[in-house]
Structure formats: structure tokens, C-alpha cells
Write a protein that holds these residues in place. Structure first.
Motif, PDB file in Angstrom:
ATOM      1  N   ARG A 132       0.816  -1.224   0.000  1.00  0.00           N
ATOM      2  CA  ARG A 132       0.000   0.000   0.000  1.00  0.00           C
ATOM      3  C   ARG A 132       0.849   1.273   0.000  1.00  0.00           C
ATOM      4  N   TYR A 133       2.127   1.145   0.326  1.00  0.00           N
ATOM      5  CA  TYR A 133       2.998   2.309   0.524  1.00  0.00           C
ATOM      6  C   TYR A 133       3.059   3.227  -0.699  1.00  0.00           C
ATOM      7  N   ARG A 134       3.211   2.654  -1.883  1.00  0.00           N
ATOM      8  CA  ARG A 134       3.364   3.494  -3.078  1.00  0.00           C
ATOM      9  C   ARG A 134       2.144   4.367  -3.334  1.00  0.00           C
ATOM     10  N   LEU A 135       0.969   3.931  -2.883  1.00  0.00           N
ATOM     11  CA  LEU A 135      -0.242   4.727  -3.060  1.00  0.00           C
ATOM     12  C   LEU A 135      -0.421   5.790  -1.967  1.00  0.00           C
ATOM     13  N   LEU A 136       0.279   5.615  -0.852  1.00  0.00           N
ATOM     14  CA  LEU A 136       0.090   6.495   0.300  1.00  0.00           C
ATOM     15  C   LEU A 136       1.260   7.426   0.577  1.00  0.00           C
ATOM     16  N   ARG A 137       2.380   7.196  -0.057  1.00  0.00           N
ATOM     17  CA  ARG A 137       3.591   7.946   0.286  1.00  0.00           C
ATOM     18  C   ARG A 137       3.561   9.391  -0.172  1.00  0.00           C
TER      19      ARG A 137
END
Length: 194
Positions: A23-28
Motif C-alpha cells: 500500500r505504501y506506493r499509493l500512500l507515500r
């Protein structure tokens, strides 16, 4: 350099996203800025926001708060710090149709709000795009397509539940801490949740 984070408190289990999580790439990052925070916290209630703020303080890292992430300043994310992302706080509730009173959480997007209110024949003066977050736009004034006829989004805010910097949770309205309500409604720079 990757920050060493302490263990997340029980209330936030499953609500932390770190590099390596899918999920990190969508939230960073935000709409305007590419960032690389050490952690993104996804609280789903006011109590979890309080816990997230406490956890972020313990890390002694930069802190950003995000509603929708559309703010041009890019302040709703950071490099190496902690981001409290309010997107899980997205409920929209019609409290009293006759009084045209609705409750909207800061992480909701304006398209969600429009969809939830349309069956009740209601609308709120909102941003120019449905993907903009409620918290940032409402606390930043709220200029959108309906502003000329209905005024700013902030003009319609009657009360707010706010987590203060010290971690206390307060409710503000015309009778309870009206100066804080004035600030929430866009009193000046630094009051907005982007």
C-alpha cells in the motif's frame, strides 16, 4: 536513511504502512509532491487519531497530516517522517434532513459526500474535483463550483471535533470554544489539513 520506528500501539495495529508494504506506493506521496515518509498511519476514528499523534510524537520525526493530499504546498507528506492519513475517516451522515445538518469526516472525498447527500436532495459547496479531501478544503476556506451561489464550504461549518496538538480531543461550536471554530474555518495559514 530509514528511521527506526517503535512498536505501534494496539489501537493502531494494522493501521501503519511502511516502505515495503504494497500500500505504501499509493500512500507515500500527495497529488503534487513525491515523498518518502518512514510511516503512514491510517486512523479510522478520533481515538485512533489521538493514538496516532502520540505515536508520531514518540518517533521524534517530522509529522504531516493528510485529508486528501491536494494542497499545492505538499505539506501533507514528508521525507523520513510520519504521515497521519485521514482517508479511513470518510463517513458521511445526514443528521437532520429538515435542518439540512450533516456530519462529514475529514478524510471523505467530495465525490463521496455528493453521492451520499444526493438522495436527500442536499449538497454542500465543495471543491472543483470529487477527489479532493473534505478536511483540507473545508479548513482552507472551500472554493468550488457552487461558491458564487452558496458561499465557501467553511461558511457552512457549524461544529468540529478536533484533536489538538497536545493530543486532547475537543468539540468546538458557536457556544464551545468559538475561537477554535473560527480557526478551523480557515482563520489563517497553518490551520488546514492538507
Amino acid at each position: 536513511m530509514t528511521a527506526k520506528l517503535s512498536a505501534v500501539p494496539g489501537l493502531l495495529q494494522g493501521r501503519i504502512v511502511v516502505p515495503g508494504d504494497e500500500r505504501y506506493r499509493l500512500l507515500r506521496s500527495t497529488y503534487t509532491t513525491v515523498a518518502a515518509p518512514a510511516a503512514v498511519l491510517l486512523p479510522a476514528s478520533a481515538a485512533e487519531v489521538v493514538a496516532a499523534l502520540g505515536y508520531a510524537r514518540e518517533q521524534d520525526l517530522p509529522l504531516s497530516v493528510r485529508s486528501g493530499g491536494h494542497g499545492l504546498s505538499g505539506r501533507s507528506s514528508n521525507d523520513g517522517g510520519v504521515v497521519i492519513d485521514l482517508s479511513a475517516m470518510n463517513r458521511v451522515e445526514v443528521v437532520d434532513r429538515a435542518a439540512r445538518l450533516v456530519r462529514v469526516e475529514a478524510g471523505a472525498r467530495w465525490a463521496q459526500v455528493a453521492q451520499a447527500l444526493a438522495p436527500h436532495g442536499l449538497a454542500i459547496s465543495s471543491g472543483d474535483h470529487g477527489n479532493v479531501g473534505v478536511g483540507g478544503l473545508a479548513t482552507g476556506g472551500g472554493i468550488g463550483w457552487l461558491v458564487r451561489h452558496y458561499g465557501l464550504t467553511a461558511d457552512r461549518i457549524r461544529a468540529a471535533e478536533v484533536v489538538l496538538a497536545d493530543g486532547s480531543l475537543v468539540r468546538t461550536d458557536a457556544d464551545h470554544d468559538p475561537d477554535l471554530l473560527w480557526a478551523v474555518r480557515g482563520a489563517g495559514s497553518g490551520t488546514a489539513l492538507w
